[in-house]
Design an enzyme around this catalytic site. Structure first.
Site, mmCIF file in Angstrom:
data_model
loop_
_atom_site.group_PDB
_atom_site.id
_atom_site.type_symbol
_atom_site.label_atom_id
_atom_site.label_comp_id
_atom_site.label_asym_id
_atom_site.label_seq_id
_atom_site.Cartn_x
_atom_site.Cartn_y
_atom_site.Cartn_z
ATOM 1 N N ASP A 54 -2.583 -2.388 -3.592
ATOM 2 C CA ASP A 54 -3.382 -1.174 -3.808
ATOM 3 C C ASP A 54 -2.664 -0.223 -4.755
ATOM 4 O O ASP A 54 -3.236 0.780 -5.173
ATOM 5 C CB ASP A 54 -3.648 -0.478 -2.464
ATOM 6 C CG ASP A 54 -4.526 0.750 -2.606
ATOM 7 O OD1 ASP A 54 -5.566 0.653 -3.297
ATOM 8 O OD2 ASP A 54 -4.178 1.814 -2.042
ATOM 9 N N GLU B 84 0.791 2.370 -12.816
ATOM 10 C CA GLU B 84 -0.617 2.740 -12.713
ATOM 11 C C GLU B 84 -0.912 4.010 -13.513
ATOM 12 O O GLU B 84 -0.050 4.882 -13.625
ATOM 13 C CB GLU B 84 -1.029 2.915 -11.249
ATOM 14 C CG GLU B 84 -0.246 3.916 -10.439
ATOM 15 C CD GLU B 84 -0.628 3.870 -8.970
ATOM 16 O OE1 GLU B 84 -0.980 4.930 -8.442
ATOM 17 O OE2 GLU B 84 -0.572 2.789 -8.358
ATOM 18 N N ARG C 241 4.016 2.526 -2.606
ATOM 19 C CA ARG C 241 4.109 3.013 -3.976
ATOM 20 C C ARG C 241 4.380 1.820 -4.887
ATOM 21 O O ARG C 241 5.140 0.920 -4.548
ATOM 22 C CB ARG C 241 5.239 4.036 -4.119
ATOM 23 C CG ARG C 241 4.883 5.422 -3.564
ATOM 24 C CD ARG C 241 3.848 6.099 -4.445
ATOM 25 N NE ARG C 241 3.606 7.474 -4.064
ATOM 26 C CZ ARG C 241 2.638 7.859 -3.229
ATOM 27 N NH1 ARG C 241 1.846 6.956 -2.665
ATOM 28 N NH2 ARG C 241 2.462 9.143 -2.967
ATOM 29 N N THR D 268 0.845 -1.198 0.000
ATOM 30 C CA THR D 268 0.000 0.000 0.000
ATOM 31 C C THR D 268 0.882 1.251 0.000
ATOM 32 O O THR D 268 0.426 2.327 0.370
ATOM 33 C CB THR D 268 -0.936 0.033 1.225
ATOM 34 O OG1 THR D 268 -0.151 -0.061 2.429
ATOM 35 C CG2 THR D 268 -1.939 -1.105 1.186
ATOM 36 N N HIS E 269 -5.630 1.962 -6.024
ATOM 37 C CA HIS E 269 -4.974 3.032 -5.260
ATOM 38 C C HIS E 269 -5.996 3.835 -4.444
ATOM 39 O O HIS E 269 -6.159 5.046 -4.623
ATOM 40 C CB HIS E 269 -4.200 3.961 -6.196
ATOM 41 C CG HIS E 269 -3.092 4.700 -5.502
ATOM 42 N ND1 HIS E 269 -1.939 5.102 -6.138
ATOM 43 C CD2 HIS E 269 -2.956 5.128 -4.221
ATOM 44 C CE1 HIS E 269 -1.152 5.741 -5.290
ATOM 45 N NE2 HIS E 269 -1.749 5.773 -4.120
#
Length: 340
Positions: free
Chosen positions: A279, A284, A254, A252, A302
């Site tokens: 996440d 991304e 980066r 969770t 995220h």
């Protein structure tokens, strides 16, 4: 006396902008134009040079959602500051604990204060981390998919695991890591952690000076480190193979902290990892296609800080920093690049 100017790279969602419009001259960046620009950095620079803000209300994560293939990272860097046509910019108030899209050292060189929103994100991110741990442990993603496919539990039985007596290895015992540990202890989990130095808040025997040692001992490895040149691809093929058999990786922090291709290979081989809870992702909003088809991998877009309460607190802290620096001419409340 004219109002101080504030450029927002993202609209306010949870605070009424009216109260700030009374104090400051506000302008909000055209987010769609920015994201579709061939050169997002130049677009932002043009907007800053035209409006000449005293402060930049900055949401770094949205800088990643652009169509430009060669967007500089960080986007606010030495080149950016060198090409400012005025010297009124005093503050970049970053909405988020992570500020990897801003070169804080370059900002300091140009006497620009950078602030972030560290502690207000800790609780909700820690909550989500526990959600991912539980999802992996109970294989809830697999069970839900079977149910949605009309299979009830499915033809082949699968079983989760208990959290009691499992070892949770926390990489980075900062404010979020500490909150994760506090939440995991009541489940009966055993805590170990790795970072450069020991934390005074936990017993000495929780500490592991070596990352390899932590990976070897942990049933769950949870990542809570900032993204920088030392942590990019911190988790890779060279150390994924050192993880405990049937262990789980939780991220969770980066996305680029993990080499995503190496993670996919480790999950497919199944020699160590049994699953993952993610996440964040390396590229991304793009997700490695093979991750989508691997069982017992929980994927979230995220949303670590995406609660109304936390986002309101983040916005409020950003504006508290703006008022502190721009109105009160102080040093800022949560500064990441202390000025001389």
């Amino acid at each position: 006396m004219s109002k101080k100017r504030i450029l927002l790279t993202h609209p306010l969602y949870h605070l009424a902008s009216g109260r700030y419009a009374d104090k400051f001259e506000l302008k909000t960046l055209d987010l769609n134009a920015f994201q579709t620009s061939e050169n997002p950095q130049q677009y932002l620079l043009n907007e800053v040079n035209e409006f000449k803000p005293h402060a930049l209300y900055f949401i770094g994560f949205m800088m990643k959602f652009t169509h430009a293939k060669n967007t500089p990272k960080p986007i606010v860097n030495d080149h950016f500051f060198n090409n400012l046509v005025y010297k009124d910019l005093k503050l970049i108030s970053n909405n988020g604990a992570g500020y990897d899209q801003v070169d804080a050292r370059a900002a300091k060189k140009h006497s620009v204060i950078v602030t972030n929103t560290p502690d207000v994100v800790s609780d909700c991110t820690a909550d989500l981390t526990l959600h991912l741990i539980l999802s992996c442990a109970r294989r809830s993603t697999e069970f839900e998919q079977r149910l949605r496919n009309g299979e009830w539990q499915g033809s082949k039985a699968i079983f989760g695991i208990d959290l009691k007596n499992k070892v949770l290895g926390i990489v980075g015992m900062g404010s979020i890591g500490k909150e994760v540990a506090k939440r995991a202890l009541p489940f009966g989990m055993k805590i170990i952690y790795h970072q450069r130095s020991k934390s005074k808040e936990f017993p000495d025997d929780y500490y592991r000076a070596s990352l390899d040692e932590l990976l070897h001992e942990s049933d769950f490895v949870s990542l809570h480190v900032p993204l920088n040149e030392n942590t990019k691809h911190l988790i890779n093929k060279n150390n994924l193979c050192k993880m405990k058999k049937d262990s789980y990786l939780i991220n969770t922090s980066r996305g680029p902290v993990v080499n995503e291709s190496d993670l996919v290979d480790a999950l497919k081989e199944g020699k160590t990892l049994s699953g993952a809870g993610l996440d964040v992702f390396e590229f991304e909003p793009n997700v490695h296609k093979e991750l989508l088809n691997i069982p017992n991998v929980t994927l979230l877009p995220h949303i670590g800080t995406q609660t109304i309460d936390t986002r309101r607190s983040m916005e409020k802290l950003c504006w508290d920093n703006i008022e502190n620096v721009i109105e009160e001419e102080s040093k800022g409340l949560t500064v990441v690049n202390e000025q001389k």
